[in-house]
Design an enzyme around this catalytic site. Structure first.
Site, PDB file in Angstrom:
ATOM      1  N   GLU A  99       0.982  -1.301  -0.113  1.00 38.63           N
ATOM      2  CA  GLU A  99       0.205   0.087  -0.032  1.00 38.63           C
ATOM      3  C   GLU A  99       0.973   1.282   0.027  1.00 38.63           C
ATOM      4  OE1 GLU A  99      -4.086  -0.558   1.783  1.00 38.63           O
ATOM      5  OE2 GLU A  99      -2.950  -1.079   3.390  1.00 38.63           O
ATOM      6  N   HIS A 118      -0.703   5.499   7.848  1.00 38.34           N
ATOM      7  CA  HIS A 118      -1.620   4.670   7.384  1.00 38.34           C
ATOM      8  C   HIS A 118      -2.121   3.639   8.321  1.00 38.34           C
ATOM      9  CE1 HIS A 118      -4.253   2.001   5.511  1.00 38.34           C
ATOM     10  NE2 HIS A 118      -3.633   1.116   5.547  1.00 38.34           N
ATOM     11  N   HIS A 120      -4.993   0.776  10.759  1.00 40.03           N
ATOM     12  CA  HIS A 120      -6.365   0.165  10.847  1.00 40.03           C
ATOM     13  C   HIS A 120      -6.793   0.290  12.284  1.00 40.03           C
ATOM     14  CE1 HIS A 120      -4.024  -2.651   7.744  1.00 40.03           C
ATOM     15  NE2 HIS A 120      -4.534  -1.593   7.185  1.00 40.03           N
ATOM     16  N   HIS A 188     -11.617  -0.625   6.242  1.00 40.42           N
ATOM     17  CA  HIS A 188     -10.085  -0.899   5.810  1.00 40.42           C
ATOM     18  C   HIS A 188      -9.208   0.008   7.168  1.00 40.42           C
ATOM     19  CE1 HIS A 188      -6.423  -0.809   3.138  1.00 40.42           C
ATOM     20  NE2 HIS A 188      -5.957  -0.887   4.481  1.00 40.42           N
TER      21      HIS A 188
HETATM   22 MN    MN Z   1      -4.130  -1.166   4.995  1.00 38.35          MN
END
Ligand code: MN
Length: 256
Positions: A99, A118, A120, A188
């Site tokens: 990603e 980033h 979760h 996500h």
């Molecule tokens: Mn991810």
């Protein structure tokens, strides 16, 4: 000349060779990036997954991000330099985060952004899948006052595996983020951006905390009083001035 800039005292012995054409790395930035990886794990924002990057201070068209590795295990030797198309300048045979396009495409669209998180982080997830928008419930998360839009990957990729695997998907996420500090990713996770590494980390931490508190307030029932945009704007000025206090504390926990 400060010691760090003196060629006679460079730390090339601990920094991997990045090839002739790559700009010399900034040791202080890489150190902060390693610390940031560990803080995000220590503060419960990332687990085995998630990542943080930083734009190169020497070349705005490059950024630094670890090789594919759990954030808490990242050391300076694991950090690679990327182009904004998210190609490693010298991959050194390392596996890369699938990603990474999240980072490159946000840096392309947002010249003001110098660091991207980033994650979760779990409390945020319900706000990406329900009709309840994530909004600032207290002053610490005032950066949410301009909104936290939700990225819907179906709009760009239909039925996907939910991962941002391409530049096209990363661009769509960056478009959703627009000029905001945080974007949620439906089913996500989320991204948080900052003008510095500590600011991006701060936003990652307080996005998770705000989500937890907002969900608790919603469970109490009845209308909720959120920060007004003007309150959020004023609180953000105050928070930015005090960021280093949190950063130094979080750093101490992971470096001693
Ligand atoms: Mn991810």
């Amino acid at each position: 000349m400060p010691a760090a800039d003196n060629p006679a005292t460079t730390v090339t012995s601990v920094v991997p060779d990045r090839g002739d054409k790559a700009p010399a790395p900034n040791p202080e930035l890489l150190d902060d990036l390693v610390v940031a990886n560990r803080i995000l794990f220590d503060q419960g924002v990332v687990d085995g997954f998630g990542h943080i990057s930083a734009r190169s201070p020497k070349d705005p068209n490059r950024y630094f991000l670890a090789r594919s590795l759990a954030p808490a295990l990242v050391t300076e030797a694991d950090i690679l330099e990327f182009t904004l198309d998210s190609e490693a300048v010298d991959p050194r045979g390392r596996a890369l985060y699938t990603e990474r396009f999240i980072h490159g495409e946000i840096y392309k669209r947002r010249p003001d952004v110098k660091a991207v998180v980033h994650s979760h982080s779990p409390s945020v997830i319900p706000f990406g899948i329900s009709i309840v928008p994530l909004r600032p419930v207290y002053h610490m998360s005032s950066f949410l006052g301009t909104g936290a839009p939700v990225f819907e990957i179906r709009k760009v990729s239909g039925m996907s595996d939910m991962l941002v695997r391409t530049g096209e998907q990363g661009r769509a996420l960056a478009e959703t983020l627009a000029d905001k500090s945080v974007a949620l990713m439906r089913g996500h996770g989320s991204v948080a951006v900052g003008e510095t590494i500590p600011q991006a980390v701060y936003r990652g931490v307080y996005t998770e905390l705000n989500a937890r508190l907002q969900a608790e307030a919603l469970r109490l029932g009845g209308p909720i009083t959120y920060l007004e945009p003007e309150e959020a704007e004023k609180a953000t000025v105050a928070n930015n001035a005090a960021l280093s206090r949190a950063w130094e504390l979080w750093k101490k926990r992971v470096t001693e």
